[in-house]
Design a protein around this motif. Structure first.
Motif, PDB file in Angstrom:
ATOM      1  N   ALA A  47       0.714  -1.266   0.245  1.00 42.89           N
ATOM      2  CA  ALA A  47      -0.117   0.054  -0.068  1.00 42.89           C
ATOM      3  C   ALA A  47       0.827   1.415  -0.042  1.00 42.89           C
ATOM      4  CB  ALA A  47      -0.737   0.067   1.348  1.00 42.89           C
ATOM      5  N   ALA A  48       1.950   1.158   0.589  1.00 44.27           N
ATOM      6  CA  ALA A  48       2.783   2.450   0.876  1.00 44.27           C
ATOM      7  C   ALA A  48       3.933   2.423  -0.116  1.00 44.27           C
ATOM      8  CB  ALA A  48       3.439   2.293   2.194  1.00 44.27           C
ATOM      9  N   ASP A  49       3.956   1.389  -1.204  1.00 48.45           N
ATOM     10  CA  ASP A  49       4.911   1.551  -2.118  1.00 48.45           C
ATOM     11  C   ASP A  49       4.298   1.943  -3.389  1.00 48.45           C
ATOM     12  OD1 ASP A  49       6.986   0.760  -3.795  1.00 48.45           O
ATOM     13  OD2 ASP A  49       7.239  -1.238  -3.163  1.00 48.45           O
ATOM     14  N   ASP A  50       5.023   3.233  -3.632  1.00 50.34           N
ATOM     15  CA  ASP A  50       4.233   3.964  -4.828  1.00 50.34           C
ATOM     16  C   ASP A  50       4.797   3.495  -6.242  1.00 50.34           C
ATOM     17  OD1 ASP A  50       3.148   5.913  -3.370  1.00 50.34           O
ATOM     18  OD2 ASP A  50       4.953   7.368  -3.340  1.00 50.34           O
ATOM     19  N   ASP A  51       5.789   2.569  -6.065  1.00 51.49           N
ATOM     20  CA  ASP A  51       6.175   1.917  -7.396  1.00 51.49           C
ATOM     21  C   ASP A  51       5.401   0.630  -7.853  1.00 51.49           C
ATOM     22  OD1 ASP A  51       8.670   3.436  -7.659  1.00 51.49           O
ATOM     23  OD2 ASP A  51       9.893   1.955  -6.390  1.00 51.49           O
ATOM     24  N   VAL A  52       4.561   0.441  -7.028  1.00 57.25           N
ATOM     25  CA  VAL A  52       3.572  -0.844  -6.991  1.00 57.25           C
ATOM     26  C   VAL A  52       2.192  -0.181  -7.298  1.00 57.25           C
ATOM     27  CG1 VAL A  52       2.237  -2.425  -6.071  1.00 57.25           C
ATOM     28  CG2 VAL A  52       4.770  -2.276  -5.554  1.00 57.25           C
ATOM     29  N   ARG A  53       1.733  -0.421  -8.681  1.00 52.82           N
ATOM     30  CA  ARG A  53       0.511   0.008  -9.225  1.00 52.82           C
ATOM     31  C   ARG A  53      -0.584  -0.725  -8.925  1.00 52.82           C
ATOM     32  NH1 ARG A  53       1.172   3.025 -14.859  1.00 52.82           N
ATOM     33  NH2 ARG A  53      -0.900   3.063 -14.401  1.00 52.82           N
ATOM     34  N   ILE A  54      -0.497  -2.116  -9.223  1.00 54.77           N
ATOM     35  CA  ILE A  54      -1.510  -3.182  -8.968  1.00 54.77           C
ATOM     36  C   ILE A  54      -0.860  -4.508  -8.304  1.00 54.77           C
ATOM     37  CG2 ILE A  54      -2.732  -4.743 -10.548  1.00 54.77           C
ATOM     38  CD1 ILE A  54      -2.735  -2.850 -12.850  1.00 54.77           C
ATOM     39  N   THR A 100      -9.317  -2.194   1.575  1.00 49.81           N
ATOM     40  CA  THR A 100      -9.014  -0.917   1.458  1.00 49.81           C
ATOM     41  C   THR A 100      -7.466  -0.246   0.727  1.00 49.81           C
ATOM     42  OG1 THR A 100      -8.086  -0.671   3.539  1.00 49.81           O
ATOM     43  CG2 THR A 100     -10.191  -0.099   3.483  1.00 49.81           C
ATOM     44  N   LEU A 101      -6.958  -1.384   0.256  1.00 49.89           N
ATOM     45  CA  LEU A 101      -5.538  -1.282  -0.617  1.00 49.89           C
ATOM     46  C   LEU A 101      -5.845  -0.170  -1.412  1.00 49.89           C
ATOM     47  CD1 LEU A 101      -2.848  -2.691  -0.350  1.00 49.89           C
ATOM     48  CD2 LEU A 101      -3.601  -3.912  -2.554  1.00 49.89           C
ATOM     49  N   PRO A 102      -5.043   0.848  -1.557  1.00 52.52           N
ATOM     50  CA  PRO A 102      -5.290   2.125  -2.368  1.00 52.52           C
ATOM     51  C   PRO A 102      -4.802   1.792  -4.070  1.00 52.52           C
ATOM     52  CG  PRO A 102      -3.254   2.548  -1.319  1.00 52.52           C
ATOM     53  CD  PRO A 102      -3.842   1.027  -0.555  1.00 52.52           C
ATOM     54  N   LYS A 103      -4.889   0.818  -4.305  1.00 49.70           N
ATOM     55  CA  LYS A 103      -4.556   0.093  -5.613  1.00 49.70           C
ATOM     56  C   LYS A 103      -5.417  -0.947  -6.113  1.00 49.70           C
ATOM     57  CE  LYS A 103      -0.585   0.834  -4.019  1.00 49.70           C
ATOM     58  NZ  LYS A 103       0.929   1.247  -4.081  1.00 49.70           N
ATOM     59  N   PRO A 104      -5.369  -1.189  -7.404  1.00 50.51           N
ATOM     60  CA  PRO A 104      -6.346  -2.477  -7.684  1.00 50.51           C
ATOM     61  C   PRO A 104      -5.802  -3.848  -7.254  1.00 50.51           C
ATOM     62  CG  PRO A 104      -5.992  -0.903  -9.827  1.00 50.51           C
ATOM     63  CD  PRO A 104      -5.097  -0.445  -8.533  1.00 50.51           C
ATOM     64  N   LEU A 105      -6.866  -4.577  -6.754  1.00 46.35           N
ATOM     65  CA  LEU A 105      -6.356  -5.774  -6.167  1.00 46.35           C
ATOM     66  C   LEU A 105      -6.994  -6.943  -6.965  1.00 46.35           C
ATOM     67  CD1 LEU A 105      -5.045  -7.677  -3.906  1.00 46.35           C
ATOM     68  CD2 LEU A 105      -6.870  -7.497  -2.842  1.00 46.35           C
ATOM     69  N   ILE A 106      -6.415  -7.474  -7.888  1.00 42.99           N
ATOM     70  CA  ILE A 106      -7.051  -8.496  -8.678  1.00 42.99           C
ATOM     71  C   ILE A 106      -6.815  -9.823  -8.311  1.00 42.99           C
ATOM     72  CG2 ILE A 106      -6.529  -9.170 -11.358  1.00 42.99           C
ATOM     73  CD1 ILE A 106      -7.302  -6.174 -10.947  1.00 42.99           C
ATOM     74  N   GLY A 107      -7.799 -10.775  -8.317  1.00 44.85           N
ATOM     75  CA  GLY A 107      -7.763 -12.068  -7.863  1.00 44.85           C
ATOM     76  C   GLY A 107      -7.714 -13.088  -8.917  1.00 44.85           C
ATOM     77  N   ALA A 210      -5.577   8.802  -9.076  1.00 45.18           N
ATOM     78  CA  ALA A 210      -7.282   8.880  -9.281  1.00 45.18           C
ATOM     79  C   ALA A 210      -7.713   7.203  -8.921  1.00 45.18           C
ATOM     80  CB  ALA A 210      -7.438   9.098 -10.751  1.00 45.18           C
ATOM     81  N   VAL A 211      -7.110   6.225  -9.342  1.00 46.92           N
ATOM     82  CA  VAL A 211      -7.455   4.919  -8.604  1.00 46.92           C
ATOM     83  C   VAL A 211      -7.776   4.940  -7.208  1.00 46.92           C
ATOM     84  CG1 VAL A 211      -6.977   2.581  -8.818  1.00 46.92           C
ATOM     85  CG2 VAL A 211      -6.624   3.652 -10.537  1.00 46.92           C
ATOM     86  N   ALA A 212      -6.553   5.255  -6.607  1.00 47.85           N
ATOM     87  CA  ALA A 212      -6.889   5.400  -5.016  1.00 47.85           C
ATOM     88  C   ALA A 212      -8.009   6.206  -4.520  1.00 47.85           C
ATOM     89  CB  ALA A 212      -5.471   5.762  -4.450  1.00 47.85           C
ATOM     90  N   ASP A 213      -8.232   7.459  -5.053  1.00 44.58           N
ATOM     91  CA  ASP A 213      -8.989   8.138  -4.642  1.00 44.58           C
ATOM     92  C   ASP A 213     -10.488   7.680  -5.107  1.00 44.58           C
ATOM     93  OD1 ASP A 213      -7.410   9.677  -3.633  1.00 44.58           O
ATOM     94  OD2 ASP A 213      -7.314  11.324  -5.315  1.00 44.58           O
ATOM     95  N   THR A 214     -10.581   6.822  -6.183  1.00 50.37           N
ATOM     96  CA  THR A 214     -11.787   6.295  -6.528  1.00 50.37           C
ATOM     97  C   THR A 214     -12.309   5.065  -5.610  1.00 50.37           C
ATOM     98  OG1 THR A 214     -11.502   7.057  -8.892  1.00 50.37           O
ATOM     99  CG2 THR A 214     -12.978   5.323  -8.619  1.00 50.37           C
ATOM    100  N   LYS A 215     -11.201   4.231  -5.392  1.00 55.68           N
ATOM    101  CA  LYS A 215     -11.787   3.132  -4.445  1.00 55.68           C
ATOM    102  C   LYS A 215     -12.238   3.731  -3.190  1.00 55.68           C
ATOM    103  CE  LYS A 215      -9.665  -0.708  -3.958  1.00 55.68           C
ATOM    104  NZ  LYS A 215      -8.637  -1.828  -3.507  1.00 55.68           N
ATOM    105  N   ALA A 216     -11.584   5.045  -2.583  1.00 57.34           N
ATOM    106  CA  ALA A 216     -12.175   5.649  -1.486  1.00 57.34           C
ATOM    107  C   ALA A 216     -13.361   6.105  -1.574  1.00 57.34           C
ATOM    108  CB  ALA A 216     -11.142   6.691  -1.084  1.00 57.34           C
ATOM    109  N   LEU A 217     -13.644   6.674  -2.856  1.00 56.73           N
ATOM    110  CA  LEU A 217     -14.900   7.378  -3.194  1.00 56.73           C
ATOM    111  C   LEU A 217     -15.945   6.036  -3.142  1.00 56.73           C
ATOM    112  CD1 LEU A 217     -16.506   9.811  -4.798  1.00 56.73           C
ATOM    113  CD2 LEU A 217     -16.108   8.469  -6.717  1.00 56.73           C
TER     114      LEU A 217
END
Length: 264
Positions: A47-54, A100-107, A210-217
């Motif tokens: 969650a804290a790693d800005d280099d991780v997007r997904i 609440t992970l602020p990036k897409p979590l794909i199963g 925008a993805v992180a903010d959209t998940k929170a939205l």
């Protein structure tokens, strides 16, 4: 990210896609205290790693996750009431952190999932299951409740389908899992990785902030009334127009350019 865990594996590629693998294949990736603690720690770091997007969540071996480890269940029976509550809460915190992970979590659902494994699927944003897998909310067969996972399962498949699946504990197949909304897609096992890559590629076209903010939205508007949401969403869109991503995205669209976050 360096892998220093006993029960999970993490691999991150050049695109910023981290694959988080439950790695207890001999136990069908069943959840125990160590696995829960390591997953929580990894989720915090991802969650804290800005280099991780997904993040892609999957299991090693033939199963995705067989739910709670029986030895773990047995050890909790011997504990005090306060110790049992504390141990139960660790699973609740893990599910909350993944949800609440602020990036897409794909199963990447490579095989069967039962109990807590279904809960793990339910906190994913997009789920792709391999045909032939079986699923079940089997806690009642053991005289237990699907307690910690219930907020996420009910949110995922709804009250009606939760009653249909939780009250009997009966197993069901991928076709039903897709029909009730647990799985987004079902594919042949040989097509699983290609499908995951397609879905990952789609998500790499979106701006990370925008993805992180959209998940929170989504989480906010799902739990508030319309009047409150009208005020909240007006503010959030105004905020987005002021971000570097928002400005870059609008300018790129107008000038027919490609924003910096988009991956070919």
């Amino acid at each position: 990210m360096t892998n220093t865990y006993n029960t999970i594996l993490i691999e991150t590629d050049a695109r910023g896609v981290a694959t988080l693998t439950l790695n207890r294949p001999d136990k069908h990736n069943a959840l125990n205290g160590e696995l829960i603690a390591e997953l929580y720690d990894a989720a915090e770091k991802l969650a804290a790693d800005d280099d991780v997007r997904i993040v892609v969540l999957t299991g090693a071996g033939k199963s995705f996750c067989a739910g709670g480890d029986f030895n773990w269940f047995a050890s909790n029976v011997e504990k005090t009431r306060s110790e049992r509550v504390a141990q139960s809460a660790t699973l609740a915190r893990l599910l909350r952190r993944l949800d609440t992970l602020p990036k897409p979590l794909i199963g990447r659902i490579n095989g069967p999932a039962y109990g807590g494994g279904v809960g793990m699927i339910s906190v994913c944003d997009y789920t792709i299951g391999a045909e032939g897998a079986r699923f079940g909310l089997t806690e009642v067969k053991l005289g237990l409740l699907p307690a910690n996972i219930s907020p996420y399962v009910v949110a995922r498949i709804g009250k009606v389908h939760s009653r249909e699946t939780m009250l009997s504990g009966a197993l069901f197949d991928t076709a039903r899992a897709e029909r009730i909304g647990l799985l987004t897609e079902v594919v042949a096992p040989g097509d699983l990785d290609a499908t995951v890559n397609r879905v990952v590629h789609d998500h790499l076209q979106a701006a990370p902030g925008a993805v992180a903010d959209t998940k929170a939205l989504i989480a906010y508007v799902a739990s508030h009334d319309l009047e409150t949401n009208m005020i909240y969403t007006a503010d959030r869109l105004a905020d987005a127009w002021e971000t570097e991503e928002g400005i870059e995205g609008i300018n790129s669209f107008i000038n027919k350019g490609v924003p910096s976050w988009r991956v070919k």
